[in-house]
Design an enzyme around this catalytic site. Structure first.
Site, PDB file in Angstrom:
ATOM      1  N   CYS A 166     -14.222  19.405   1.647  1.00 32.36           N
ATOM      2  CA  CYS A 166     -13.831  18.705   0.640  1.00 32.36           C
ATOM      3  C   CYS A 166     -12.305  18.858   0.582  1.00 32.36           C
ATOM      4  O   CYS A 166     -11.868  17.842  -0.427  1.00 32.36           O
ATOM      5  CB  CYS A 166     -14.434  20.125  -0.677  1.00 32.36           C
ATOM      6  SG  CYS A 166     -15.337  20.555  -0.642  1.00 32.36           S
ATOM      7  N   ASP A 187     -12.258  13.514  14.014  1.00 36.05           N
ATOM      8  CA  ASP A 187     -12.811  14.513  14.281  1.00 36.05           C
ATOM      9  C   ASP A 187     -10.958  14.484  14.944  1.00 36.05           C
ATOM     10  O   ASP A 187     -10.733  14.023  16.127  1.00 36.05           O
ATOM     11  CB  ASP A 187     -13.664  14.775  15.502  1.00 36.05           C
ATOM     12  CG  ASP A 187     -13.845  16.171  15.560  1.00 36.05           C
ATOM     13  OD1 ASP A 187     -15.434  16.923  14.728  1.00 36.05           O
ATOM     14  OD2 ASP A 187     -12.709  17.248  16.019  1.00 36.05           O
ATOM     15  N   HIS A 206     -20.366  19.010  -1.764  1.00 36.64           N
ATOM     16  CA  HIS A 206     -20.300  20.160  -0.893  1.00 36.64           C
ATOM     17  C   HIS A 206     -22.411  20.309  -0.654  1.00 36.64           C
ATOM     18  O   HIS A 206     -22.275  20.987  -1.892  1.00 36.64           O
ATOM     19  CB  HIS A 206     -19.649  21.005  -1.260  1.00 36.64           C
ATOM     20  CG  HIS A 206     -19.623  21.955  -0.321  1.00 36.64           C
ATOM     21  ND1 HIS A 206     -18.630  22.399   0.508  1.00 36.64           N
ATOM     22  CD2 HIS A 206     -20.324  23.465  -0.759  1.00 36.64           C
ATOM     23  CE1 HIS A 206     -18.803  23.685   1.225  1.00 36.64           C
ATOM     24  NE2 HIS A 206     -19.846  24.294   0.143  1.00 36.64           N
ATOM     25  N   ASN A 266     -24.631  20.743  12.934  1.00 36.24           N
ATOM     26  CA  ASN A 266     -24.727  22.110  14.062  1.00 36.24           C
ATOM     27  C   ASN A 266     -25.254  22.236  12.742  1.00 36.24           C
ATOM     28  O   ASN A 266     -24.638  22.594  11.963  1.00 36.24           O
ATOM     29  CB  ASN A 266     -23.877  22.514  14.587  1.00 36.24           C
ATOM     30  CG  ASN A 266     -23.024  21.668  16.078  1.00 36.24           C
ATOM     31  OD1 ASN A 266     -24.186  21.547  16.642  1.00 36.24           O
ATOM     32  ND2 ASN A 266     -21.633  21.624  16.115  1.00 36.24           N
ATOM     33  N   GLY A 305     -24.299  26.806  16.297  1.00 42.56           N
ATOM     34  CA  GLY A 305     -22.383  26.452  15.971  1.00 42.56           C
ATOM     35  C   GLY A 305     -21.830  26.022  15.286  1.00 42.56           C
ATOM     36  O   GLY A 305     -20.823  25.449  15.132  1.00 42.56           O
ATOM     37  N   HIS A 335     -22.456  18.017   8.348  1.00 48.79           N
ATOM     38  CA  HIS A 335     -21.953  16.827   8.154  1.00 48.79           C
ATOM     39  C   HIS A 335     -22.062  16.740   9.593  1.00 48.79           C
ATOM     40  O   HIS A 335     -23.093  17.394  10.714  1.00 48.79           O
ATOM     41  CB  HIS A 335     -20.336  17.348   8.727  1.00 48.79           C
ATOM     42  CG  HIS A 335     -20.117  18.886   9.470  1.00 48.79           C
ATOM     43  ND1 HIS A 335     -20.109  19.723   9.224  1.00 48.79           N
ATOM     44  CD2 HIS A 335     -19.817  18.848  11.125  1.00 48.79           C
ATOM     45  CE1 HIS A 335     -19.571  20.650  10.379  1.00 48.79           C
ATOM     46  NE2 HIS A 335     -19.938  19.905  12.256  1.00 48.79           N
ATOM     47  N   HIS A 354     -22.189  14.979  13.703  1.00 51.09           N
ATOM     48  CA  HIS A 354     -20.865  14.175  14.535  1.00 51.09           C
ATOM     49  C   HIS A 354     -20.965  13.038  14.900  1.00 51.09           C
ATOM     50  O   HIS A 354     -22.996  12.900  15.060  1.00 51.09           O
ATOM     51  CB  HIS A 354     -20.936  15.298  15.545  1.00 51.09           C
ATOM     52  CG  HIS A 354     -20.474  16.949  15.550  1.00 51.09           C
ATOM     53  ND1 HIS A 354     -19.133  16.708  16.216  1.00 51.09           N
ATOM     54  CD2 HIS A 354     -20.888  17.609  14.631  1.00 51.09           C
ATOM     55  CE1 HIS A 354     -18.724  18.010  15.061  1.00 51.09           C
ATOM     56  NE2 HIS A 354     -19.847  18.916  14.899  1.00 51.09           N
TER      57      HIS A 354
END
Ligand code: 5GP
Ligand code: ZN
Length: 113
Positions: A6, A29, A45, A86, A92, A99, A101
């Site tokens: 956020c 990242d 969020h 994840n 993990g 999110h 990846h």
């Protein structure tokens, strides 16, 4: 709320943004594990995949199209890439703002660790 992502959305923490619209942000990242490692998040969020609802369906679909477009822009689309979410402790998940990846630029291993 004490959420790193956020804060990134609100530009309170700097990030290298690769895509932004009203609902979605994509940024590099900070600790990449592949030559291309981008995080795609909703600006609102949502804690995890467990917390998505049917009302988020369009948002999630848009995130997938953002991922597809970034993969093309980064020239990894044809070679192939991996998209990872994840979820929760055993999954993990370290940052509790959902999110995806986008990982590419090298061969991915399977099964994932
Ligand atoms: P998770 O383990 O929750 O799926 O992934 C969290 C990811 O967020 C990790 O890959 C980590 O490197 C990345 N990350 C954590 N803090 C920051 C930050 O402040 N900035 C950026 N750009 N990435 C972050
Ligand atoms: Zn958040």
């Amino acid at each position: 709320m004490d959420c790193i992502f956020c804060k990134i959305v609100n530009k309170e923490i700097p990030s290298t943004i690769v895509y932004e619209d009203e609902e979605i942000l994509a940024f590099e990242d900070v600790n990449p594990v592949a030559p291309v490692h981008i995080l795609v998040i909703p600006k609102k969020h949502i804690r995890s995949l467990n917390d998505l609802t049917a009302e988020d369906s369009e948002l999630v679909a848009k995130m997938m199209l953002v991922i597809q477009n970034i993969a093309k822009e980064k020239n990894i689309a044809d070679a192939g890439y991996r998209v990872v979410n994840n979820c929760g402790e055993l999954g993990g998940q370290a940052v509790h703002h959902i999110h995806f990846h986008l990982l590419g630029g090298r061969e991915m291993l399977w099964p994932a660790g």
